[in-house]
Enzyme design. Structure first.
Site, PDB file in Angstrom:
ATOM      1  N   GLU A  49      18.596 -16.532  43.306  1.00 15.23           N
ATOM      2  CA  GLU A  49      18.476 -15.075  43.449  1.00 15.23           C
ATOM      3  C   GLU A  49      17.966 -14.404  42.182  1.00 15.23           C
ATOM      4  O   GLU A  49      17.383 -13.318  42.233  1.00 15.23           O
ATOM      5  CB  GLU A  49      19.817 -14.465  43.884  1.00 15.23           C
ATOM      6  N   PHE A 111      36.369 -14.040  51.166  1.00 13.29           N
ATOM      7  CA  PHE A 111      35.398 -15.080  50.838  1.00 13.29           C
ATOM      8  C   PHE A 111      34.086 -14.445  50.352  1.00 13.29           C
ATOM      9  O   PHE A 111      33.535 -13.571  51.002  1.00 13.29           O
ATOM     10  CB  PHE A 111      35.142 -15.954  52.075  1.00 13.29           C
ATOM     11  N   LYS A 161      29.044  -6.048  55.793  1.00 13.43           N
ATOM     12  CA  LYS A 161      28.590  -6.764  56.986  1.00 13.43           C
ATOM     13  C   LYS A 161      28.793  -5.909  58.242  1.00 13.43           C
ATOM     14  O   LYS A 161      27.933  -5.865  59.125  1.00 13.43           O
ATOM     15  CB  LYS A 161      29.356  -8.086  57.088  1.00 13.43           C
ATOM     16  N   MET A 473      11.313 -20.096  19.108  1.00 18.32           N
ATOM     17  CA  MET A 473      11.587 -18.864  18.377  1.00 18.32           C
ATOM     18  C   MET A 473      12.924 -18.957  17.642  1.00 18.32           C
ATOM     19  O   MET A 473      13.061 -18.445  16.515  1.00 18.32           O
ATOM     20  CB  MET A 473      11.570 -17.669  19.339  1.00 18.32           C
TER      21      MET A 473
HETATM   22  C1  FAD Z   1      10.966 -12.197  21.078  1.00 21.99           C
HETATM   23  C2  FAD Z   1      10.577 -10.746  21.171  1.00 21.99           C
HETATM   24  C3  FAD Z   1       9.892 -10.152  20.130  1.00 21.99           C
HETATM   25  C4  FAD Z   1       9.460  -8.835  20.219  1.00 21.99           C
HETATM   26  N1  FAD Z   1       8.692  -8.319  19.216  1.00 21.99           N
HETATM   27  C5  FAD Z   1       8.116  -7.108  19.388  1.00 21.99           C
HETATM   28  C6  FAD Z   1       7.165  -6.587  18.441  1.00 21.99           C
HETATM   29  O1  FAD Z   1       6.846  -7.220  17.446  1.00 21.99           O
HETATM   30  N2  FAD Z   1       6.616  -5.380  18.691  1.00 21.99           N
HETATM   31  C7  FAD Z   1       6.929  -4.650  19.818  1.00 21.99           C
HETATM   32  O2  FAD Z   1       6.366  -3.578  20.036  1.00 21.99           O
HETATM   33  N3  FAD Z   1       7.831  -5.093  20.707  1.00 21.99           N
HETATM   34  C8  FAD Z   1       8.412  -6.306  20.518  1.00 21.99           C
HETATM   35  N4  FAD Z   1       9.294  -6.762  21.478  1.00 21.99           N
HETATM   36  C9  FAD Z   1       9.585  -5.916  22.639  1.00 21.99           C
HETATM   37  C10 FAD Z   1      10.646  -4.868  22.339  1.00 21.99           C
HETATM   38  O3  FAD Z   1      11.918  -5.475  22.337  1.00 21.99           O
HETATM   39  C11 FAD Z   1      10.599  -3.719  23.380  1.00 21.99           C
HETATM   40  O4  FAD Z   1      10.748  -4.245  24.666  1.00 21.99           O
HETATM   41  C12 FAD Z   1       9.309  -2.929  23.351  1.00 21.99           C
HETATM   42  O5  FAD Z   1       8.981  -2.543  22.041  1.00 21.99           O
HETATM   43  C13 FAD Z   1       9.460  -1.706  24.232  1.00 21.99           C
HETATM   44  O6  FAD Z   1       8.222  -1.108  24.423  1.00 21.99           O
HETATM   45  P1  FAD Z   1       8.121   0.384  25.002  1.00 21.99           P
HETATM   46  O7  FAD Z   1       9.029   1.264  24.228  1.00 21.99           O
HETATM   47  O8  FAD Z   1       6.672   0.702  25.043  1.00 21.99           O
HETATM   48  O9  FAD Z   1       8.564   0.196  26.540  1.00 21.99           O
HETATM   49  P2  FAD Z   1       9.912   0.515  27.327  1.00 21.99           P
HETATM   50  O10 FAD Z   1      11.072  -0.085  26.664  1.00 21.99           O
HETATM   51  O11 FAD Z   1       9.641   0.136  28.742  1.00 21.99           O
HETATM   52  O12 FAD Z   1      10.061   2.086  27.218  1.00 21.99           O
HETATM   53  C14 FAD Z   1       9.180   2.919  27.922  1.00 21.99           C
HETATM   54  C15 FAD Z   1       9.418   4.351  27.510  1.00 21.99           C
HETATM   55  O13 FAD Z   1       8.510   5.161  28.261  1.00 21.99           O
HETATM   56  C16 FAD Z   1       9.234   6.213  28.901  1.00 21.99           C
HETATM   57  N5  FAD Z   1       8.555   6.541  30.157  1.00 21.99           N
HETATM   58  C17 FAD Z   1       8.628   5.903  31.342  1.00 21.99           C
HETATM   59  N6  FAD Z   1       7.867   6.512  32.257  1.00 21.99           N
HETATM   60  C18 FAD Z   1       7.305   7.571  31.638  1.00 21.99           C
HETATM   61  C19 FAD Z   1       6.413   8.600  32.062  1.00 21.99           C
HETATM   62  N7  FAD Z   1       5.946   8.668  33.314  1.00 21.99           N
HETATM   63  N8  FAD Z   1       6.050   9.548  31.164  1.00 21.99           N
HETATM   64  C20 FAD Z   1       6.518   9.513  29.886  1.00 21.99           C
HETATM   65  N9  FAD Z   1       7.356   8.566  29.438  1.00 21.99           N
HETATM   66  C21 FAD Z   1       7.737   7.601  30.298  1.00 21.99           C
HETATM   67  C22 FAD Z   1      10.626   5.662  29.097  1.00 21.99           C
HETATM   68  O14 FAD Z   1      11.571   6.709  29.252  1.00 21.99           O
HETATM   69  C23 FAD Z   1      10.821   4.842  27.826  1.00 21.99           C
HETATM   70  O15 FAD Z   1      11.303   5.656  26.767  1.00 21.99           O
HETATM   71  C24 FAD Z   1       9.776  -8.076  21.372  1.00 21.99           C
HETATM   72  C25 FAD Z   1      10.513  -8.650  22.399  1.00 21.99           C
HETATM   73  C26 FAD Z   1      10.900  -9.978  22.319  1.00 21.99           C
HETATM   74  C27 FAD Z   1      11.652 -10.581  23.464  1.00 21.99           C
HETATM   75  C1  TPP Z   2      18.292 -16.323  28.839  1.00 24.72           C
HETATM   76  C2  TPP Z   2      18.093 -16.394  27.369  1.00 24.72           C
HETATM   77  N1  TPP Z   2      18.842 -17.213  26.611  1.00 24.72           N
HETATM   78  C3  TPP Z   2      18.641 -17.301  25.282  1.00 24.72           C
HETATM   79  C4  TPP Z   2      17.681 -16.546  24.670  1.00 24.72           C
HETATM   80  C5  TPP Z   2      17.451 -16.634  23.153  1.00 24.72           C
HETATM   81  N2  TPP Z   2      16.104 -17.143  22.881  1.00 24.72           N
HETATM   82  C6  TPP Z   2      15.064 -16.337  22.561  1.00 24.72           C
HETATM   83  S1  TPP Z   2      13.631 -17.150  22.344  1.00 24.72           S
HETATM   84  C7  TPP Z   2      14.377 -18.637  22.629  1.00 24.72           C
HETATM   85  C8  TPP Z   2      13.604 -19.919  22.576  1.00 24.72           C
HETATM   86  C9  TPP Z   2      12.584 -20.038  23.641  1.00 24.72           C
HETATM   87  O1  TPP Z   2      12.126 -21.367  23.657  1.00 24.72           O
HETATM   88  P1  TPP Z   2      10.891 -21.789  24.546  1.00 24.72           P
HETATM   89  O2  TPP Z   2      11.071 -21.297  25.934  1.00 24.72           O
HETATM   90  O3  TPP Z   2      10.637 -23.223  24.393  1.00 24.72           O
HETATM   91  O4  TPP Z   2       9.713 -20.915  23.908  1.00 24.72           O
HETATM   92  P2  TPP Z   2       9.067 -21.037  22.431  1.00 24.72           P
HETATM   93  O5  TPP Z   2       9.788 -20.061  21.555  1.00 24.72           O
HETATM   94  O6  TPP Z   2       9.258 -22.441  21.978  1.00 24.72           O
HETATM   95  O7  TPP Z   2       7.641 -20.645  22.631  1.00 24.72           O
HETATM   96  C10 TPP Z   2      15.744 -18.467  22.895  1.00 24.72           C
HETATM   97  C11 TPP Z   2      16.697 -19.575  23.146  1.00 24.72           C
HETATM   98  C12 TPP Z   2      16.947 -15.679  25.491  1.00 24.72           C
HETATM   99  N3  TPP Z   2      16.010 -14.862  24.992  1.00 24.72           N
HETATM  100  N4  TPP Z   2      17.148 -15.648  26.834  1.00 24.72           N
END
Ligand code: FAD
Ligand code: TPP
Ligand code: MG
Length: 570
Positions: A49, A111, A161, A473
């Site tokens: 799911e 259940f 249900k 990472m």
């Molecule tokens: C491993 C990892 C590394 C990351 N590194 C980076 C990085 O280096 N740089 C980076 O940028 N991000 C990075 N991120 C992503 C980061 O965590 C955020 O998800 C991202 O920065 C959010 O982008 P956002 O604010 O544009 O989008 P969202 O979080 O989706 O926010 C959208 C915003 O837009 C607003 N909005 C929605 N609809 C409308 C509308 N119609 N009109 C006006 N406003 C609206 C919402 O209210 C909200 O405030 C990383 C994520 C991971 C998992």
């Molecule tokens: C569900 C979940 N568990 C743990 C993490 C923490 N986490 C972030 S990146 C990462 C490693 C990802 O490894 P892989 O899928 O092999 O990608 P790579 O970084 O090697 O490209 C982990 C464990 C996460 N983001 N999501």
């Protein structure tokens, strides 16, 4: 007309233009499944799911509509939790429907009973428990309205249900939804607009930030017109990639932890930040105390709770981004920002023109090569859905996205296991798109059971595994901040080629740089889905990197003399 609650549910979904749902049956939702056969709805049977929720999410992000997932009570519903939280953090409109035990046994540990509205209260935009067939039609209509209006997000409908089985008279109400206390259409005053416009026209070193909200509001064209008229360079968040053409001369690239070095430096020098539909995530800002110290800030967002949440702003404009910017546009004057653009160019040095493809083949295969080649071979036209980790960041750096909704990724929750099911959902929303799931060897193993969904549905979703033998990472953080002590990050994987074949799909392993382009081309030419296992360098890292909480311009750069390759950002 008399209808059962189950029949009303499907009819209500059809009235919301739902054509596809992703789900998994079980006892408490069986009456609904039985009734489904009478309605023009395509049901995609998932293998877990969580997969259904990510598929609904990918469907919504790719197509711009609302995605729908359906499951039974108890374990079916709790398996949805990660997908719901993922959609919540990234403002993705999905509706999740769960069966619930009969209303008279609620609270008796019946259940497969779980209080799923209680569990999902903090991770849904809204949720409902429906116990009577009379309430089904109105609830579905409200749920879709809430999911897609204002700041989009997930809504859950839990239906007992007995509510599915009982019958009632049904009358369809076509009037607009009105919900007390829910005001998705707030507007700033003229005075606030005037202040914003004066600031923009007077700025010498402005930057536009484009976020996910640009896509959600369809504001790409007006953002571009403003940027071009006023000559303001544009940087984007991870979720904003695609909101401004990658190769446009005003595009600077991604900001933040793994953003381009010159973008982060420019932010620290700017005198005005124009934040359009982005929420100043901590991955974006680094240390808040030293963030953009010279800049005034204008924030446009549909959700006023975002204002001053992380970054204190000078002007906050509430409203749908496109509507707000269309009001602003006629009052923006043409600007000459050549000095500022030249200064940013200086910050780039020669790094922007370094093409990693021209570096000598060291005999090793790097993820950057794979992604850069994927971009070249697909001519930037693929719809790429990434998982979470290093490969996700390299995708953001090396695949140039010219169009909105062509990169789908889990940003806020960073949910490993997202890519494969979200890519399946994206393919259903955009059947003509060339869809690639770009995954790590770790995250892929979390949801790879959905390969069976690909096989059963006979859809073409190609999978590129960036196989570095590590939870890369996390290994990178251990390398940088934990003295290279690799606790629980080396990763054993199955033979992915054999795995593909076991599902009746095709697989291919690539170990050399010379094999990358032929591998991608072969995958594109093949009629069915292909799993490409790219066995890449194991201990490569993503550069630059702003350590968590550090000042934005205190980036860890790739060590020099460069032993491996340069990133585009170096
Ligand atoms: C491993 C990892 C590394 C990351 N590194 C980076 C990085 O280096 N740089 C980076 O940028 N991000 C990075 N991120 C992503 C980061 O965590 C955020 O998800 C991202 O920065 C959010 O982008 P956002 O604010 O544009 O989008 P969202 O979080 O989706 O926010 C959208 C915003 O837009 C607003 N909005 C929605 N609809 C409308 C509308 N119609 N009109 C006006 N406003 C609206 C919402 O209210 C909200 O405030 C990383 C994520 C991971 C998992
Ligand atoms: C569900 C979940 N568990 C743990 C993490 C923490 N986490 C972030 S990146 C990462 C490693 C990802 O490894 P892989 O899928 O092999 O990608 P790579 O970084 O090697 O490209 C982990 C464990 C996460 N983001 N999501
Ligand atoms: Mg890995």
């Amino acid at each position: 007309m008399t209808r059962t609650g189950a029949q009303i549910l499907w009819e209500a979904l059809v009235r919301e233009d739902v054509s596809t749902v992703f789900g998994y049956p079980g006892g408490a939702i069986l009456p609904a499944y039985d009734a489904m056969l009478e309605f023009p709805i395509k049901h995609v049977l998932v293998r877990h799911e969580q997969g259904a929720t990510h598929m609904a999410d990918g469907y919504a992000r790719a197509g711009g509509g609302v995605g729908v997932a359906i499951a039974t009570s108890g374990p079916g519903a709790t398996n949805m939790v990660t997908g719901i939280a993922t959609a919540m953090l990234d403002s993705s409109p999905i509706v999740c429907i769960t069966g619930q035990v009969p209303s008279k046994v609620i609270g008796s540990d019946a259940f497969q009973e779980t209080d799923i509205t209680g569990v999902t209260l903090p991770i849904t935009k809204h949720n409902y428990l429906v116990t009577r067939p009379q309430d089904v039609a109105r609830t579905v209509k409200e749920a879709f309205y809430v999911a897609k209006s204002g700041r989009p997000g997930p809504v859950l409908i839990d239906i007992t249900k007995d509510a599915q089985q009982a019958s009632c008279e049904v009358e369809w109400d076509d009037s607009a939804v009105r919900l007390p206390g829910y005001r998705p259409d707030l507007r700033a005053t003229e005075e606030v607009y005037r202040r914003a416009i004066d600031m923009i026209n007077g700025a010498k070193r402005p930057l536009i930030f484009t976020g996910h909200g640009v896509m959600l509001s369809g504001a790409m064209d007006v953002v571009r017109t403003i940027a071009e008229r006023a000559n303001i360079p544009v940087a984007m968040t991870l979720l904003g990639i695609g909101s401004f053409p990658a190769q446009h001369e005003l595009n600077l690239g991604m900001m933040g932890m793994h953003g381009e070095a010159w973008v982060n430096s420019a932010i620290q020098e700017a005198d005005l930040l124009l934040a359009f539909g982005m929420r100043f995530d901590d991955r974006v800002t680094g240390n808040l105390a030293t963030y953009a110290p010279k800049a005034k800030k204008i924030h446009v967002d549909i959700d006023p709770t975002e204002f001053n949440k992380n970054v204190k702003v000078d002007v906050a404009l509430t409203g749908d981004l496109r509507t707000v910017l269309e009001e602003i546009l006629p009052r923006i004057t043409e600007g000459d920002r050549s000095e500022w653009l030249a200064a940013i160019n200086q910050m780039k040095g020669d790094s922007a023109v370094k093409d990693i493809q021209n570096l000598p083949d060291s005999g090793h295969l790097y993820a950057a090569h794979v992604i850069h080649d994927l971009w070249r071979v697909t001519e930037g036209n693929a719809l790429v859905v990434t998982d979470v980790g290093q490969h996700q960041m390299w995708e953001a750096q090396y695949y140039k996205h010219e169009r909105p909704r062509s990169l789908i990724t889990s940003g806020g929750l960073g949910t490993m296991g997202f890519a494969l099911p979200a890519a399946i959902g994206a393919k259903f929303a955009c059947p003509d798109a060339e869809v690639w799931a770009l995954v790590g060897d770790g995250g892929f193993q979390m949801t790879m059971a959905e390969l069976a969904t690909i096989a059963q549905e006979q859809i073409k979703v190609n999978v590129a595994i960036v196989n570095n033998g590590y939870l890369g990472m996390v290994r990178q953080w251990q390398e940088f901040f934990y003295d290279r002590r690799y606790a629980a990050t080396p990763l054993l994987s199955p033979d992915f080629v054999k795995l593909a074949e076991a599902y009746g799909l095709s697989g291919m392993a690539v170990t050399k740089r010379a094999g990358v382009v032929p591998g991608i081309e072969a995958a594109r030419d093949h009629t069915g889905a292909v799993i490409l296992d790219f066995k890449v360098e194991q201990e490569d890292s993503v550069f630059p990197m702003v350590p968590a909480g550090a000042d934005l311009d205190q980036m860890i750069r790739r060590p020099s003399p460069n032993p491996i390759v340069e990133t585009a950002a170096d």
